[in-house]
Design an enzyme around this catalytic site. Structure first.
Site, short mmCIF file in Angstrom:
data_model
loop_
_atom_site.label_atom_id
_atom_site.label_comp_id
_atom_site.label_asym_id
_atom_site.label_seq_id
_atom_site.Cartn_x
_atom_site.Cartn_y
_atom_site.Cartn_z
N TYR A 20 0.83 -1.21 0.00
CA TYR A 20 0.00 0.00 0.00
C TYR A 20 0.86 1.27 0.00
CZ TYR A 20 -3.04 -3.49 2.32
OH TYR A 20 -3.72 -4.60 2.68
N TYR A 148 -14.04 -4.92 5.53
CA TYR A 148 -12.74 -5.33 4.98
C TYR A 148 -12.61 -6.83 5.20
CZ TYR A 148 -7.86 -6.14 4.14
OH TYR A 148 -6.68 -6.64 3.62
N ASP A 242 -16.47 -13.03 10.08
CA ASP A 242 -15.03 -12.82 9.90
C ASP A 242 -14.48 -12.23 11.19
OD1 ASP A 242 -12.50 -11.96 9.35
OD2 ASP A 242 -12.98 -11.01 7.44
N LYS A 275 -4.92 -13.45 12.34
CA LYS A 275 -4.27 -12.39 13.12
C LYS A 275 -3.72 -12.85 14.49
CE LYS A 275 -5.14 -8.36 10.61
NZ LYS A 275 -6.25 -8.31 9.66
C1 LIG Z 1 -6.62 -8.66 8.28
C2 LIG Z 1 -7.97 -9.10 7.93
C3 LIG Z 1 -8.21 -9.97 6.86
C4 LIG Z 1 -7.11 -10.43 5.93
O1 LIG Z 1 -6.10 -11.14 6.58
P1 LIG Z 1 -4.67 -11.29 5.87
O2 LIG Z 1 -3.94 -12.24 6.77
O3 LIG Z 1 -4.06 -9.93 5.82
O4 LIG Z 1 -4.90 -11.86 4.52
C5 LIG Z 1 -9.51 -10.37 6.63
N1 LIG Z 1 -10.53 -9.96 7.41
C6 LIG Z 1 -10.34 -9.13 8.45
C7 LIG Z 1 -11.50 -8.72 9.29
C8 LIG Z 1 -9.06 -8.65 8.74
O5 LIG Z 1 -8.88 -7.79 9.75
#
Ligand SMILES: *Cc1c(COP(=O)(O)O)cnc(C)c1O
Length: 431
Positions: A20, A148, A242, A275
Site C-alpha cells: 500500500y 474489509y 469474519d 491475526k
Molecule cells: C486482516 C484481515 C483480513 C485479511 O487477513 P490477511 O492475513 O491480511 O490476509 C480479513 N478480514 C479481516 C476482518 C481482517 O482484519
C-alpha cells in the site's frame, strides 16, 4: 572469505516493494532489530512503544517466552509436513481446542496461512455447500459498507467499495451485493428485503462482528448482529463471521460473536480466524464450520469434497505457536486486561472529541478509535508519532490504538498522550 562483504540491511531497500505504499515518495521505513513486550527496538538504537500490535496480532506482546519455547521444541521435532493424508498432533490439538472455545457446534477446522485465504475458503464452503444440496444458483455474497475481508480478488470484492480497491480492479472481481449494516428499524427492513428478494442466488452474508476493521474501524451493537443472523436464518442464507480482527479477546470477549448469543442463541455457520491466532508470531488462519455445513460435504461423490488445500496449511510450527498462545489465555488474565485497557482508552481518548478536526471517538475492548474530519496528512501524522516514541499508523480517516493486551497503564498513557498531542497540533493548523 575475509574479503566477502556482508550485505548491509539498508542496501536491500532497493529490492523491497512495500504494501500500500507509493514507493517514489515513501519515507525510508524503520528497521526493527528486536522486539519484547510492547517495545520495538530500532536499528538506530531508539525504542518505540507499539500501539497497534503488528497489524493486531501480538496480543501477548512480543517474544513471550512460552510461545518461543513451544516453537523451539516443535522446530526440533517437526517444523512442517504436508497436511493431506498426513496429520500431526499440534494441528489436531489446536483444532480440538478451537472447537471447544467457539460457541455451539462450530467444530470443523480448515487451516490455511492467511486471513484472506481463510475468507476465500469460507466462500468456497458456502457456495459448494449449496451446490452439494442441488442449489447451484446460490453463489452471491452479501457484504456491508465499511467492510474489509482481505486483499485477494474474491475478498477485495467484499470490501467497502470506496475504501477498498473496487475502482482499481473493477471488471476483474466477482460482483457481490453490498448492504448497509442494519443498525436501525428502517435499515433492518431494507436488509431483510434484500435477502428476501435475492435469496435464490445468495450463498452467504459475511460480517465482521461488532467492529469493522481496515474498512474504517466502525462499530455496531450485538442487537444488529443478532438481527443479521435471524434474517439469514429466515431466508436460508449462510452467515460467515469474519473474526480475523476481533477474535482472541480484542473486542472484550474471546470472540465478538459471543456477545450476540445472549440475544437469540445465534451461532454463525462459518467463522474465520487469523491475526492473533498465533499471538503474532507465525502466519496461520482457520476457517471453522458448524456441523451442518461440514455434513453438507459428506457424499459418495468425490466432487462434493471441499476443493482447497494450501501447500503450507496447518504448518506445525504455527500450530505449536497457536497452542502456546491458547495456553497463555488460560494462564494469564487477558480478558481482564482488555477490560482495563477499555476503561483507560475511554477516559484518555475522550478529550480528543473536543478538538477541531475530530469527527468521533469510539472504544470497544482493546480498540480505541479517533475518526478525523477534513484533509488528513497521513505521512505527517505517522512521522510525528514515531518522533514521539510510539508506533501508530493511522490510515484513511482514523487514528486508532490496538495495543498488546499486556501493555502497562504507563505505556498506554504514553500512547494516548501522543494521540492527544498530535491531534492538538493538527487542530492548530486547521484554518
Ligand atoms: C486482516 C484481515 C483480513 C485479511 O487477513 P490477511 O492475513 O491480511 O490476509 C480479513 N478480514 C479481516 C476482518 C481482517 O482484519
Amino acid at each position: 572469505m575475509a574479503n566477502v562483504r556482508q550485505p548491509q540491511a539498508a542496501s536491500g531497500l532497493a529490492n523491497i516493494w512495500l504494501p500500500y505504499t507509493q514507493m517514489q515518495t515513501a519515507p525510508t521505513p524503520l528497521t526493527v532489530v528486536a522486539s519484547t513486550g510492547c517495545r520495538l527496538k530500532l536499528a538506530d538504537g531508539r525504542e518505540l512503544i507499539d500501539g497497534i500490535s503488528s497489524w493486531w496480532t501480538a496480543c501477548h506482546g512480543y517474544n513471550h517466552p512460552h510461545i518461543r519455547a513451544a516453537v523451539e521444541q516443535q522446530l526440533a521435532a517437526l517444523p512442517h509436513v504436508m497436511f493431506a493424508g498426513l496429520v500431526h498432533e499440534p494441528a489436531l490439538r489446536l483444532a480440538q481446542r478451537l472447537a471447544a472455545l467457539l460457541p455451539g457446534d462450530l467444530e470443523r477446522v480448515f487451516f490455511t496461512e492467511s486471513g484472506s485465504v481463510a475468507v476465500e475458503v469460507a466462500l468456497k464452503m458456502a457456495i459448494q455447500y449449496w451446490r452439494n444440496r442441488g442449489e447451484a444458483a446460490k453463489q452471491r455474497i452479501v457484504y456491508f459498507r465499511h467492510a474489509y475481508h482481505g486483499d485477494t480478488f474474491a475478498t477485495m470484492a467484499l470490501c467497502d467499495p470506496e475504501e477498498g480497491m473496487h475502482a482499481l480492479f473493477a471488471g476483474s472481481m466477482p460482483e457481490q451485493l453490498m448492504a448497509e449494516l442494519p443498525s436501525n428499524e428502517s435499515l433492518r427492513g431494507a436488509f431483510d428485503l434484500l435477502l428476501a428478494t435475492h435469496r435464490a442466488r445468495l450463498a452467504a452474508v459475511i460480517v465482521e462482528p461488532l467492529v469493522q476493521g481496515a474498512g474504517g474501524m466502525k462499530m455496531h451493537d450485538a442487537a444488529t448482529l443478532a438481527f443479521i443472523a435471524e434474517s439469514c436464518r429466515r431466508h436460508g442464507v449462510l452467515l460467515i463471521a469474519d473474526e480475523i480482527m476481533t477474535g482472541f479477546g480484542r473486542s472484550g470477549r474471546m470472540f465478538a460473536c459471543e456477545e450476540a448469543f445472549g440475544l437469540n442463541g445465534i451461532v454463525p455457520d462459518i467463522v474465520c480466524l487469523s491475526k492473533a491466532l498465533t499471538g503474532g508470531t507465525l502466519p496461520l488462519a482457520a476457517t471453522v464450520a458448524r456441523r451442518h455445513v461440514f455434513e453438507g460435504f459428506l457424499s459418495d461423490d468425490p466432487a462434493a469434497a471441499l476443493m482447497h488445500g494450501p501447500t503450507y496449511m496447518a504448518n506445525a510450527l504455527a500450530c505449536a505457536a497457536a497452542n502456546a498462545s491458547l495456553d497463555i489465555f488460560e494462564r494469564e488474565p487477558r480478558l481482564h486486561q482488555v477490560a482495563a485497557i477499555e476503561q483507560q482508552l475511554r477516559s484518555e481518548l475522550e478529550p480528543c472529541r473536543a478538538l477541531p478536526g475530530v469527527a468521533d471517538v469510539r472504544v470497544k475492548g482493546a480498540i480505541g478509535v479517533v475518526e478525523l474530519a477534513g484533509a488528513i496528512d497521513l505521512r505527517a501524522l505517522r512521522g510525528r508519532f514515531s518522533e514521539l516514541g510510539v508506533w501508530l499508523r493511522p490510515f484513511a480517516n482514523v487514528v486508532y490504538l490496538m495495543p498488546p493486551f499486556v501493555i502497562s497503564p504507563d505505556e498506554l498513557a504514553t500512547l494516548t498522550a501522543a494521540v492527544r498531542t498530535v491531534l492538538a497540533e493538527r487542530a492548530l493548523q486547521i484554518p
